[in-house]
Design an enzyme around this catalytic site. Structure first.
Site, PDB file in Angstrom:
ATOM      1  N   GLN A 331      -9.850  -8.294   4.625  1.00  0.00           N
ATOM      2  CA  GLN A 331     -11.259  -8.245   4.190  1.00  0.00           C
ATOM      3  C   GLN A 331     -11.783  -8.996   2.763  1.00  0.00           C
ATOM      4  OE1 GLN A 331     -11.201  -4.232   1.494  1.00  0.00           O
ATOM      5  NE2 GLN A 331     -11.429  -2.684   2.725  1.00  0.00           N
ATOM      6  N   THR A 498      -4.772  -6.066  -0.488  1.00  0.00           N
ATOM      7  CA  THR A 498      -3.902  -5.672  -0.328  1.00  0.00           C
ATOM      8  C   THR A 498      -4.111  -4.117   1.410  1.00  0.00           C
ATOM      9  OG1 THR A 498      -2.259  -6.143  -1.729  1.00  0.00           O
ATOM     10  CG2 THR A 498      -0.856  -5.055   0.163  1.00  0.00           C
ATOM     11  N   HIS A 499      -5.071  -5.124   1.593  1.00  0.00           N
ATOM     12  CA  HIS A 499      -6.066  -3.950   2.618  1.00  0.00           C
ATOM     13  C   HIS A 499      -6.004  -4.676   4.088  1.00  0.00           C
ATOM     14  CE1 HIS A 499      -8.294  -2.269  -0.974  1.00  0.00           C
ATOM     15  NE2 HIS A 499      -7.245  -2.003  -1.194  1.00  0.00           N
ATOM     16  N   ASN A 500      -4.621  -4.967   4.307  1.00  0.00           N
ATOM     17  CA  ASN A 500      -4.253  -5.292   5.428  1.00  0.00           C
ATOM     18  C   ASN A 500      -4.503  -4.312   6.789  1.00  0.00           C
ATOM     19  OD1 ASN A 500      -2.202  -5.787   3.539  1.00  0.00           O
ATOM     20  ND2 ASN A 500      -2.638  -8.022   4.627  1.00  0.00           N
ATOM     21  N   ASN A 538     -11.221  -2.880   9.884  1.00  0.00           N
ATOM     22  CA  ASN A 538     -10.969  -2.687   8.915  1.00  0.00           C
ATOM     23  C   ASN A 538     -12.796  -2.272   8.597  1.00  0.00           C
ATOM     24  OD1 ASN A 538      -9.828  -1.708   6.169  1.00  0.00           O
ATOM     25  ND2 ASN A 538      -9.203  -3.980   6.044  1.00  0.00           N
TER      26      ASN A 538
END
Lengths: 569, 253
Positions: A331, A498-500, A538
């Protein structure tokens, strides 16, 4: 020589949100389930000293020990990948409950647009809108099909929220929104002045005590300001250790084994037969045979375990063939910070999901015909509780140390507010995951290698959202607004998010995806891969709401598979 | 140097305003240093009590060195922290807050030895976007850097770093910040960046780690520290103006 244990119906690799959900649902059906967790057990009793910024937020006490396992990283295929020696850009979880213990609790749903992003983009803007190298794909499921699973996950969590006009719901949120504060009031007013549609952040920090459909109680949030990077000592932030994991344990059909690090998925003739794992305390190796193997670790290890176990076809960016390691996305953080001379805010109070959001610049909620990017991001003014080591805001041009720095960072600590946008991330040909040829983890297994850089899509979206952010901050009354700097190369050092996502993408056919919409692997029907690794791209939101929904659907699929066998789609 | 800046006067404008001393006392839980040795001794008197009674500090046994073997090295480090976070009208600087003692304790522990970080070879110089790639552990980098500060001072100013004027010391730190001084085995800028980050930790971490003496770092920033709940204050328009409390408050219960 590994010791072979008695066969069970289901084994999960990792015990966080997804491992807990699969365990609870399958064990309730009478299936025997073993959960293997590489870290230690933990519960509310472990949070006695949790209000410690240094230990938990700076030294990452609850998170992965990267001396044992990490990833390697490079920006492009012609660079030498080097190990991520220290955590920075994202914070990997470890231990019971996984990253579900140290999340903030912001629980959005991805948009209807997300699940049909390729078709809808082409329908509205034509093929030309999808730039060269952008591997946009539909997910093989629609929002309407997934809605009941979103609804159920939100009921398990007891999410506190209010209607978001862009996110259709079959039921109201289980609990009312969190409290209004001077900060959220100001943000709501600014949004309304700008003709945007503000709504309270959907929150897993609950506004009131709540009993979920499994009979688990979640307490009322105390706004103590220690959510993100911390566990909740009140049991007021929904996490797997106070909900789905005890639900599974109470069935009598679930066995949880901590300190158990899975190093390989065993398979024969296109079927998974079990997993090999190391007891990290004794060093002994075990084989756990199972009818169904479920990968429920984070994005990185879900992908790594398939690659090291030689299951499925690794993605090759040159030929475009293969789907394991494909569609890794991240992101972007766009935003603007406002400095206030005359006003002071209690921004050291708060909760991880206390805030106001606007979705008017997310997804395709605004027209992209004349814009040089697709998608967008949710904008959030949050009051998550600012801490003094990490928060030293100074206006542009201020030195980073010395007298002036001290004076201004103290002054503005309680005199700044900002809005941040989580910009969506599209899959690109050369952003992918494979195995590192050189570096190994503590168990002799190759590290996962990440090849990733921001693209023009990211840079254009970032610029657009940051300009909107500055408008917003000025509307909130800031004396000075400082816009996020233009996006450069992706850097693995500073914390971003931590939006992998991605690596084992979901889709409607085996040619473009690793799993189907039940998270069932096309190339091994008794192997399920669950979590954000299955996101085909994402979105511009926190991912956990969508992770939870997909996990409940996967659990339904596993139960059905155990009775009927075969492909579920 | 450490001894020259340990005055504990509470006469500064902003600091007075923020300090609980003016209001006539410090709420329980505050403590000056000492916690590393005292936290498991039930009923140990807190520093605050003794200050309220007689203004005399109790002896702080944690004020000794766990990592540095030479006093001069520690004093150079102390002065560097003070330049980064100086004493001013807001309140005490890094020395008085104990930031250098904090760093000394950290260097001998897990952080100083990169215990939870991937330190396997092979080591290669990478792109800046790939992060720290040196084989040097933090304690080695900081030790080496301090020797370089001393040498740089001698060769450029013909004097000991500690004897220079503040402006000259700032010039030296600026040279290190800009990477103008060669550091063996690590990017030149890393040494100063590490000292800066550690100084802010020593100023603002819970006093249980040996810095943020008497929670005065928090007081200056109007940060209340460890509070169990803000449920009754979160919706108020009033700025919260209470004495801070540390994690030691939990041990007193």
């Amino acid at each position: 020589m590994a010791e072979e244990l008695e066969k069970v119906d289901v084994v999960t690799v990792g015990v966080g949100w997804t491992g807990g959900i699969i365990a609870a649902e399958c064990a309730k059906e009478g299936m025997s389930v073993v959960g293997l967790e590489r870290g230690k057990g933990r519960s509310i009793d472990d949070y006695y000293m949790i209000h410690d910024e240094l230990r938990y937020a700076i030294r990452y006490d609850l998170m992965q020990d990267v001396s044992k396992e990490t990833i390697s990283f490079r920006n492009a295929p012609d660079q030498r990948a080097l190990p991520m020696r220290q955590m920075g850009s994202f914070l990997l979880g470890q231990g019971l409950g996984g990253a579900g213990v140290h999340w903030n609790g912001q629980t959005h749903r991805f948009l209807p647009y997300d699940f049909e992003i390729r078709s809808q983009t082409i329908d509205k803007y034509g093929e030309g809108k999808i730039k060269d190298g952008m591997m946009l794909q539909d997910w093989g499921i629609t929002y309407d099909e997934l809605e009941p699973y979103f609804d159920h996950f939100e009921k398990i969590c007891g999410i506190s929220g209010e209607e978001n006009p862009y996110s259709p719901r079959s039921n109201p949120y289980p609990t009312p929104p969190m409290k209004d504060t001077p900060v959220t009031d100001r943000a709501r007013q600014a949004a309304e002045n700008l003709n945007l549609k503000p709504f309270k952040t959907p929150s897993a920090n609950l506004s009131e005590q709540y009993e979920n459909p499994d009979g688990k109680t979640i307490n009322a949030c105390q706004y103590c300001a220690f959510c993100e990077r911390f566990g909740c000592e009140y049991g007021a932030k929904t996490d797997p250790t106070i909900t789905v994991i005890p639900t599974a344990q109470e069935t009598g059909n679930y066995e949880l084994r901590t300190h158990s690090n899975v190093v390989e998925v065993l398979h024969q003739d296109g079927r998974a037969t079990g997993v090999r794992y190391v007891d990290v305390l004794s060093g002994k190796e075990y084989i756990q045979p199972a009818e169904v193997v479920v990968l429920t670790s984070y994005v990185m290890n879900n992908t790594k375990l398939l690659l090291v176990s030689d299951i499925g076809t690794p993605y090759n960016p040159e030929t475009g063939r293969g789907n394991v390691g494909k569609n890794y996305c991240y992101q972007i953080n766009a935003g603007s910070t406002g400095f206030f001379e005359e006003e002071q805010f209690n921004t050291f109070m708060g909760a991880g999901s206390l805030g106001i959001c606007v979705d008017d610049y997310n997804g395709d909620n605004f027209d992209h015909a004349d814009l040089d990017f697709v998608h967008g991001g949710v904008g959030s003014v949050t009051q998550t509780g600012q801490r003094p080591i990490n928060t030293n805001p100074v206006p542009p041009g201020t030195p980073s140390w010395g007298r002036e720095f001290k004076e201004k960072s103290i002054h503005y600590f309680t005199r700044h507010l900002g809005i941040g946008f989580q910009g969506a991330s599209m899959p690109y040909r050369y952003n992918y995951l494979d195995l590192d040829p050189t570096y190994k983890d503590a168990y002799g297994v190759p590290l996962l290698r990440m090849t990733y850089n921001f693209t023009d899509q990211d840079k254009n979206l970032h610029k657009y959202l940051s300009q909107r952010a500055t408008e917003f901050v000025k509307e909130m009354g800031a004396d000075v607004a400082t816009e996020a700097e233009e996006l450069g190369d992706y850097n693995i050092v500073p914390y971003q998010t931590t939006h992998n996502t991605g690596g084992t993408p979901m889709g409607d056919n085996p040619d473009n995806s690793t799993v189907n919409n039940y998270s069932q692997m096309w190339e091994a029907e008794n192997l399920f891969v669950v979590g954000a690794s299955t996101f085909a791209h994402n979105s511009g939101y926190n991912p956990t709401g969508t992770v939870g929904a997909l996990a409940y659907r996967a659990a339904e699929g596993i139960i059905r598979y155990s009775k009927e066998g075969g492909s579920l789609v | 140097m450490a001894e020259e800046s340990t005055d504990n006067k509470m006469s500064r404008r902003q600091f007075l305003k923020n300090s609980g001393y003016v209001a006539g006392g410090v709420v329980g839980g505050g403590i000056i240093g000492g916690l590393v040795t005292n936290q498991f001794q039930s009923g140990a008197p807190t520093q605050d009590q003794s200050q309220q009674e007689g203004g005399q500090a109790t002896q702080d046994f944690s004020r000794a060195l766990t990592y540095f073997s030479r006093r001069e090295d520690f004093d150079v480090l102390s002065q560097m922290t003070e330049l980064i976070y100086p004493s001013d009208d807001n309140g005490p600087g890094a020395i008085e807050l104990g930031a250098a003692f904090y760093i000394d304790k950290q260097l001998s522990g897990a952080w100083g030895h990169n215990a939870r970080e991937y330190m396997q070879g092979p080591f290669h110089e990478g792109e800046p976007t790939q992060g720290y790639q040196s084989r040097l552990k933090r304690h080695e980098l900081i030790f080496q850097g301090i020797q370089k500060v001393k040498q740089y001072s001698q060769s450029n100013y013909d004097a000991s770093f500690l004897d220079l004027e503040e402006e000259q010391q700032i010039e030296i730190l600026t040279a290190f910040e800009n990477g103008e001084v060669e550091i063996d085995g690590a990017p030149n800028e890393q040494f100063f960046a590490l000292i800066r980050a550690a100084t802010l930790e020593g100023v603002y971490a819970d006093p249980l780690y040996g810095g943020n003496r008497n929670m005065d770092g928090w007081r200056m920033k109007e940060y209340p520290g460890n509070k169990m709940s803000y449920i009754n204050e979160i919706d108020s328009g009033e700025f919260y103006d209470e004495e801070p409390s540390s994690l030691n408050a939990h041990m007193d219960q």
